[in-house]
Enzyme design. Structure first.
Site, PDB file in Angstrom:
ATOM      1  N   LYS A  32       0.838  -1.203   0.000  1.00  0.00           N
ATOM      2  CA  LYS A  32       0.000   0.000   0.000  1.00  0.00           C
ATOM      3  C   LYS A  32       0.870   1.249   0.000  1.00  0.00           C
ATOM      4  O   LYS A  32       0.655   2.170  -0.800  1.00  0.00           O
ATOM      5  CB  LYS A  32      -0.916  -0.008   1.231  1.00  0.00           C
ATOM      6  CG  LYS A  32      -1.908   1.131   1.203  1.00  0.00           C
ATOM      7  CD  LYS A  32      -2.814   1.114   2.424  1.00  0.00           C
ATOM      8  CE  LYS A  32      -3.803  -0.036   2.360  1.00  0.00           C
ATOM      9  NZ  LYS A  32      -4.585  -0.190   3.574  1.00  0.00           N
ATOM     10  N   ARG A 102      -3.205   3.168   8.525  1.00  0.00           N
ATOM     11  CA  ARG A 102      -3.584   1.952   7.795  1.00  0.00           C
ATOM     12  C   ARG A 102      -2.406   0.997   7.691  1.00  0.00           C
ATOM     13  O   ARG A 102      -1.290   1.401   7.401  1.00  0.00           O
ATOM     14  CB  ARG A 102      -4.009   2.302   6.369  1.00  0.00           C
ATOM     15  CG  ARG A 102      -5.226   3.170   6.269  1.00  0.00           C
ATOM     16  CD  ARG A 102      -5.291   3.839   4.896  1.00  0.00           C
ATOM     17  NE  ARG A 102      -6.397   4.781   4.828  1.00  0.00           N
ATOM     18  CZ  ARG A 102      -7.618   4.462   4.415  1.00  0.00           C
ATOM     19  NH1 ARG A 102      -7.880   3.255   3.986  1.00  0.00           N
ATOM     20  NH2 ARG A 102      -8.569   5.370   4.406  1.00  0.00           N
ATOM     21  N   GLY A 111      -8.193  -6.991   4.707  1.00  0.00           N
ATOM     22  CA  GLY A 111      -8.991  -7.015   5.939  1.00  0.00           C
ATOM     23  C   GLY A 111      -8.358  -7.750   7.098  1.00  0.00           C
ATOM     24  O   GLY A 111      -8.946  -7.850   8.166  1.00  0.00           O
ATOM     25  N   MET A 113      -5.548  -7.063   8.717  1.00  0.00           N
ATOM     26  CA  MET A 113      -4.936  -6.220   9.745  1.00  0.00           C
ATOM     27  C   MET A 113      -5.755  -4.947   9.920  1.00  0.00           C
ATOM     28  O   MET A 113      -6.795  -4.799   9.295  1.00  0.00           O
ATOM     29  CB  MET A 113      -3.494  -5.944   9.375  1.00  0.00           C
ATOM     30  CG  MET A 113      -2.652  -7.204   9.490  1.00  0.00           C
ATOM     31  SD  MET A 113      -0.977  -6.923   9.021  1.00  0.00           S
ATOM     32  CE  MET A 113      -1.149  -6.389   7.359  1.00  0.00           C
ATOM     33  N   ARG A 346      -4.084  -1.409  -5.892  1.00  0.00           N
ATOM     34  CA  ARG A 346      -3.295  -2.647  -5.811  1.00  0.00           C
ATOM     35  C   ARG A 346      -3.803  -3.564  -6.909  1.00  0.00           C
ATOM     36  O   ARG A 346      -4.884  -3.332  -7.467  1.00  0.00           O
ATOM     37  CB  ARG A 346      -3.438  -3.308  -4.441  1.00  0.00           C
ATOM     38  CG  ARG A 346      -4.878  -3.665  -4.116  1.00  0.00           C
ATOM     39  CD  ARG A 346      -5.029  -4.210  -2.715  1.00  0.00           C
ATOM     40  NE  ARG A 346      -6.436  -4.271  -2.359  1.00  0.00           N
ATOM     41  CZ  ARG A 346      -6.897  -4.515  -1.158  1.00  0.00           C
ATOM     42  NH1 ARG A 346      -6.076  -4.712  -0.160  1.00  0.00           N
ATOM     43  NH2 ARG A 346      -8.181  -4.579  -0.921  1.00  0.00           N
ATOM     44  N   HIS A 465     -15.634  -8.679   2.242  1.00  0.00           N
ATOM     45  CA  HIS A 465     -14.604  -9.596   2.714  1.00  0.00           C
ATOM     46  C   HIS A 465     -14.853 -11.006   2.190  1.00  0.00           C
ATOM     47  O   HIS A 465     -13.958 -11.679   1.665  1.00  0.00           O
ATOM     48  CB  HIS A 465     -14.615  -9.582   4.249  1.00  0.00           C
ATOM     49  CG  HIS A 465     -13.638 -10.518   4.855  1.00  0.00           C
ATOM     50  ND1 HIS A 465     -14.002 -11.771   5.296  1.00  0.00           N
ATOM     51  CD2 HIS A 465     -12.316 -10.415   5.056  1.00  0.00           C
ATOM     52  CE1 HIS A 465     -12.943 -12.375   5.762  1.00  0.00           C
ATOM     53  NE2 HIS A 465     -11.894 -11.565   5.634  1.00  0.00           N
ATOM     54  N   GLU A 773      12.997 -46.719 -12.492  1.00  0.00           N
ATOM     55  CA  GLU A 773      12.273 -46.503 -11.235  1.00  0.00           C
ATOM     56  C   GLU A 773      12.953 -47.194 -10.056  1.00  0.00           C
ATOM     57  O   GLU A 773      12.430 -47.216  -8.951  1.00  0.00           O
ATOM     58  CB  GLU A 773      10.815 -46.945 -11.366  1.00  0.00           C
ATOM     59  CG  GLU A 773      10.604 -48.324 -11.947  1.00  0.00           C
ATOM     60  CD  GLU A 773       9.124 -48.671 -12.163  1.00  0.00           C
ATOM     61  OE1 GLU A 773       8.239 -47.988 -11.614  1.00  0.00           O
ATOM     62  OE2 GLU A 773       8.865 -49.654 -12.879  1.00  0.00           O
ATOM     63  N   SER A 792      11.531 -44.150 -19.294  1.00  0.00           N
ATOM     64  CA  SER A 792      10.449 -43.386 -18.678  1.00  0.00           C
ATOM     65  C   SER A 792      10.651 -43.463 -17.164  1.00  0.00           C
ATOM     66  O   SER A 792      10.697 -44.561 -16.596  1.00  0.00           O
ATOM     67  CB  SER A 792       9.092 -43.966 -19.074  1.00  0.00           C
ATOM     68  OG  SER A 792       8.070 -43.238 -18.441  1.00  0.00           O
ATOM     69  N   CYS A 860       6.530 -40.811 -16.035  1.00  0.00           N
ATOM     70  CA  CYS A 860       5.124 -41.217 -15.980  1.00  0.00           C
ATOM     71  C   CYS A 860       4.642 -41.413 -14.547  1.00  0.00           C
ATOM     72  O   CYS A 860       3.530 -41.869 -14.318  1.00  0.00           O
ATOM     73  CB  CYS A 860       4.888 -42.457 -16.818  1.00  0.00           C
ATOM     74  SG  CYS A 860       5.833 -43.882 -16.264  1.00  0.00           S
ATOM     75  N   TYR A 880       9.208 -35.579 -22.699  1.00  0.00           N
ATOM     76  CA  TYR A 880       7.791 -35.411 -22.370  1.00  0.00           C
ATOM     77  C   TYR A 880       7.529 -35.729 -20.908  1.00  0.00           C
ATOM     78  O   TYR A 880       8.336 -36.370 -20.241  1.00  0.00           O
ATOM     79  CB  TYR A 880       6.913 -36.322 -23.255  1.00  0.00           C
ATOM     80  CG  TYR A 880       7.094 -37.802 -22.990  1.00  0.00           C
ATOM     81  CD1 TYR A 880       6.350 -38.454 -21.995  1.00  0.00           C
ATOM     82  CD2 TYR A 880       8.008 -38.554 -23.712  1.00  0.00           C
ATOM     83  CE1 TYR A 880       6.526 -39.799 -21.738  1.00  0.00           C
ATOM     84  CE2 TYR A 880       8.195 -39.898 -23.461  1.00  0.00           C
ATOM     85  CZ  TYR A 880       7.448 -40.523 -22.466  1.00  0.00           C
ATOM     86  OH  TYR A 880       7.629 -41.843 -22.205  1.00  0.00           O
TER      87      TYR A 880
END
Ligand code: PEP
Ligand code: MG
Length: 936
Positions: A32, A102, A111, A113, A346, A465, A773, A792, A860, A880
């Site tokens: 802000k 603020r 909202g 704080m 913002r 809110h 794997e 793979s 995969c 891939y």
């Protein structure tokens, strides 16, 4: 001065001299404060003010609530400079300066704080102001607001204490709304509020404005650590050590009569992304009246008639800010006596659809490059399009209870819960889906909103809110359902004649703003949204990584293809046998002792497999299909051992009560068979089935299994080719750890394939490869690649074996604690562990391609659909990723982001000064050519 803790809005250059970039400005001043300073710089009318830095907040919190160093002295000095700028004085009844205090953190926490308005008012200043401007009603309305906010924020007194007084006053005065209350009413309310502050906090409301300012600054710093703020940060992934800035801003008044007003607007529609101002507006009111939903607001378009000049100026400023920040803006403004002031801008929170549309529209408007648009939208937002909506016919026939504002789209079904704690308890502890229904929501309700499937409120507007939080977290929400009367004491709600109790099942449609009784069936939304399609087209142009799908059945393959899959990366053939009519044959094959028994089962499985493969090849005509040979963890296919024991015990018991010899003989026969079955099961049972006779190991024991699968595969391929289908077969061997396993299987597949091709008189080109794997396979990937045309990565098993943690059990056990305690940042079964599993993958890619430079490599495991893991796969040069069909668009998008990021693009240059763009030459290959085309 040991350090500068406070900056005027006009001192942005001084801030910039101490930090590297705009990001640094936001870190120091908070979002802000940074934007107020930036607006001042570009000539947007912003009331004079200053920011106490986030560093001051951190220092204050570290000192446990004391101002260290000369923070306070600097704040007082800045106040003096604001007095000089405005010609007013803080606490001087003759020329009073009032300010707001603020909060403003680096990342917006709407909202969460605190804010206090009208600081500087006291009895004397109030009287002075009445003399000065002659409007006692306005002055005492402002004064009572200060006391009310001071009471709730600084002294932590309940809101209701003050609300009740105003309500009572309205009743006594016989009016329905606050603006109808007169000066005397507000004076009386002010008096009562002062008494209430004293009663409830055992200290009077401070008449010294400086004391007010100090207490307000401290309260805003303290609000960084309230439960709601901490909850919000946890849910949004915002670090806890950033602190908040405090912005002290000269008050401008929207409640100064009929020539004043206030509003909150988004520069585009935050639900749909449609261009044009969107928001709410009130005449003669202060900001919180709009956000709190306590007063009926007007659509912003109504401002055009009421304040034509200010409206035009607002439109122009909104446009300027959008062009400046290159993003949709959420703007707070006030009109004081006809003059427009901007209090905040913002980047606006928005739905997934709005994000997509805005990104695409901004490319058309020349505000963004396509690459930036692709980075703006998150893969999760693309995922939204794949989430259920209500079935249209069911929706039309359902009982509509009420309608409200459609602030956050999506379909949700759940039990009505009237407060956040109940919502959280039912959802988290009892696993029930919940719709949280409240008159309105406050930051304290966030934990309930997060736990709920959807949110309904009876009050509040598009910027309330409830609407903001729901949109941010993708929760369907309907707010401002005026017909809904909620009785929190009796735990029921009424709409006309209908009363429903807490726990009633309802459905809400956040896109239509509708609430229905009962549970409506859901359907998947249309992914063909025009804006999404364009965005996906760009994404597909940028990405170099292909996206394939894991699919076991033809209909999965068709769906995957329709969602953009470029191949099937994994067909788990054992899944084809899970169906009821097939499982017994599969089991018979596994349990068989004699060769001829197994052959008989395999003979029956062959045509079933062939049919499945044919379906897959036809669905994927022209695209590769990786068929993995059988990998059944045996325990998933064996009969239930306990059940067998029980059945055997029952048979033995029955034996004791039989009379005829024939019955006894038959039962004995049954017992022998059962016993035999049980023994065979016990032979096959393993202590560690996931490390047991799985994958290639089973195939090594039962070569006839590989033969059957290869035969089914090539027969299906031949049949499809005969029909003109372009078949691209890839045969994959699972769970290989040693090259000799692969070699053995390769020989079997090759021989069977040759035989089928000869029988069919047709050549079927194919590739043969392996899963990686098991760590050993990854470590000797150079050797394995000698016999594999593709790899793979099976990262489910690779994660299991690299970590040495069971993929079946860990997530119910210690892994939860690890994640809670931060021992592991992410669940490694969901997001690739780049440090460990990733390292071994990277090495395997290098080794594999050393032996075979054109080695095709994919993944995969489940990680193939996880955006962060997809990015890693791009980085290590895979060809891939393969994921479940519904994740395909998400993976396509994540792959595109990886490529665009690699080329140096950033999603969010927050201010034009930071808009340094890559030259477009950063990348080789397909994307760089496209890039050159779109960046010129
Ligand atoms: C893997 O292990 O990652 C894999 C894809 O195989 P499965 O999940 O079938 O073991
Ligand atoms: Mg596996």
């Amino acid at each position: 001065m040991d350090r500068k803790w406070v900056y005027l809005f006009t001192e942005l250059e001084a801030v910039e001299s101490t930090v590297a970039d705009w990001e640094g400005v936001r870190t120091l001043l908070g979002g802000k404060g940074a934007n107020l300073a930036e607006m001042s710089r570009i000539g947007v009318p912003v009331p004079p003010g200053f920011t106490v830095t986030t560093e001051a907040c951190i220092a204050y919190l570290a000192e446990e609530g004391r101002f260290p160093s000369d923070i306070w002295a600097q704040e007082l000095d800045a106040l003096k400079r604001i007095e000089a700028l405005t010609g007013k004085e803080f606490g001087n009844p003759k020329k009073p300066l009032l300010v707001s205090c603020r909060s403003g953190a680096k990342f917006s926490m709407p909202g969460m704080m605190d804010t206090i308005l009208n600081l500087g008012l006291n009895d004397e200043v109030a009287e002075g102001m009445v003399t000065l401007i002659g409007d006692a009603r306005f002055v005492y309305d402002s004064y009572r607001r200060l006391i009310q906010m001071f009471g709730t924020v600084v002294r932590e007194i309940d809101d209701e204490v003050f609300d009740e007084v105003i309500e009572q006053r309205r009743l006594e005065a016989g009016v329905a709304t606050d603006p109808e209350l007169a000066a005397e009413d507000w004076m009386a309310v002010t008096q009562r509020f002062k008494e209430l502050v004293k009663i409830h906090s055992h200290a009077p409301f401070p008449q010294d404005p400086i004391e007010q300012l100090k207490a307000a600054t401290e309260a805003v710093f303290d609000s960084w650590n309230t439960r709601r703020a901490v909850d919000y940060r946890n849910a949004s992934g915002i670090p806890h050590d950033l602190g908040t800035g405090v912005n002290i801003v000269t008050m401008v008044f929207g409640n100064m009569g009929e020539t004043s007003g206030t509003g909150v607007v988004m520069s585009r529609n935050p639900s749909t992304g449609e261009p044009g101002l969107h928001g709410d507006f009130l005449v003669n009111a202060q900001g919180e009246d709009v956000v709190a939903g306590t007063r009926q607001t007007f659509e912003i378009s109504a401002m055009a008639e009421r304040f034509p000049q200010a409206y035009q100026q607002l439109c122009d400023i909104a446009d300027l800010l959008e062009r400046h920040y290159r993003n949709m803006q959420d703007i707070e403004f006030t009109i004081e006596g006809g003059k427009l002031w901007l209090l905040q801008t913002r980047n606006g929170k928005r739905t997934a659809q709005a994000e997509v549309r805005i990104a695409v529209d901004m490319v058309d408007e020349g505000l963004l490059k396509r690459e930036e648009a692709v980075l703006r939208v998150s893969p999760e937002q693309v995922d939204f399009y794949l989430h259920p909506q209500f079935d249209e016919t069911a929706r039309r026939n359902a009982q509509l209870i009420a309608t409200g504002l459609n602030v956050s789209p999506g379909a949700a079904v759940g039990l009505v819960a009237f407060d956040a704690d109940t919502a959280e308890r039912w959802a988290k502890d009892e696993g029930k889906p919940v719709i949280m229904v409240r008159p309105e929501t406050k930051p304290d309700d966030v934990h309930g909103m997060l736990a709920a499937e959807g949110i309904v409120t009876s009050r509040g507007g598009r910027t309330s809110h409830a609407a903001l939080v729901a949109r941010q977290f993708g929760k369907p929400a309907v707010v401002g359902v005026e017909a809904l009367e909620i009785d929190l004491d009796d735990r029921e709600a009424r709409v006309g004649d209908l009363t429903f109790r807490e726990g009633t099942e309802i459905s809400i449609d956040g896109a239509r703003g509708e609430v229905y009784l009962g549970a409506l069936p859901k359907v998947i939304p249309d992914i063909q949204d025009a804006w999404l399609s364009r965005l996906m087209e760009w994404a597909d142009d940028f990405r170099t990584l292909e996206v394939w799908a894991n699919a076991d059945y033809p209909e999965d393959a068709e769906r995957a293809r329709s969602l953009g899959a470029q191949g099937i990366g994994l067909c788990r053939t054992e899944h084809m046998f899970f169906e009821e009519d097939r499982l017994p044959i599969m089991r018979e094959m596994i349990m068989a002792r004699a060769h001829h028994e197994r052959e008989s089962a395999l003979d029956r499985l062959l045509p079933l497999q062939r049919g499945d493969f044919e379906g897959l090849f036809r669905a994927m005509d022209g695209l590769p299909v990786v068929v993995r040979l059988l990998d059944p963890p045996l325990h998933e296919f064996l009969p239930d051992h306990k059940e067998l024991m029980r059945e055997l015990a029952e048979l033995k018991l029955r034996l004791q009560h039989l009379d005829t010899l024939r019955e006894i003989d038959n039962t004995l026969e049954e017992i022998r068979a059962k016993q035999d079955f049980l023994e065979r099961t016990e032979e096959l049972l393993e202590t560690n089935p996931m490390l047991g006779t799985r994958g290639v190991r089973l195939a090594m024991l039962l070569p006839e299994l590989t033969r059957m699968q290869a035969r089914a595969l090539f027969q299906a391929a031949a049949e499809c080719v005969r029909d003109g289908v372009d078949v691209k077969v890839e045969v994959m061997i699972p769970l290989v750890s040693h090259v000799n396993e692969l070699r053995t299987q390769r020989r079997i597949v090759e021989a069977e394939a040759r035989q089928v091709m000869d029988e069919e008189e047709r050549e079927i080109p194919y590739k043969l490869g392996t899963m990686i794997e098991i760590p050993r396979a990854a470590l000797v990937a150079d050797v394995i690649a000698g016999d594999a045309e593709f790899f793979s990565f099976g990262t489910n098993d690779l994660t299991q074996t690299v970590f040495g943690m069971s993929r079946d059990d860990a997530e119910q056990g210690f892994l939860i604690k690890y994640l809670e305690d931060g021992v592991l940042a992410d669940n490694p079964f969901a997001t690739l562990d780049q440090e460990g599993v990733g390292r071994i993958m990277r090495q395997a890619v290098e080794l594999g391609r050393k032996t075979r430079p054109d080695l095709e490599i994919g993944i995969c495991g489940e990680h193939g659909g996880d955006p962060r893991s997809v990015e890693f796969c791009h980085e290590i040069g895979l060809n891939y990723v393969s994921c479940s069909p519904f994740r395909v668009p998400v993976a396509r998008f994540a792959a595109a982001q990886a490529a665009v990021r690699e080329a140096g693009w950033k999603p969010m240059p927050a201010a034009p000064r930071d808009m340094k763009r890559p030259s477009g030459k950063a990348k080789a290959g397909k994307a760089s050519k496209k890039e050159a085309a779109v960046t010129t």
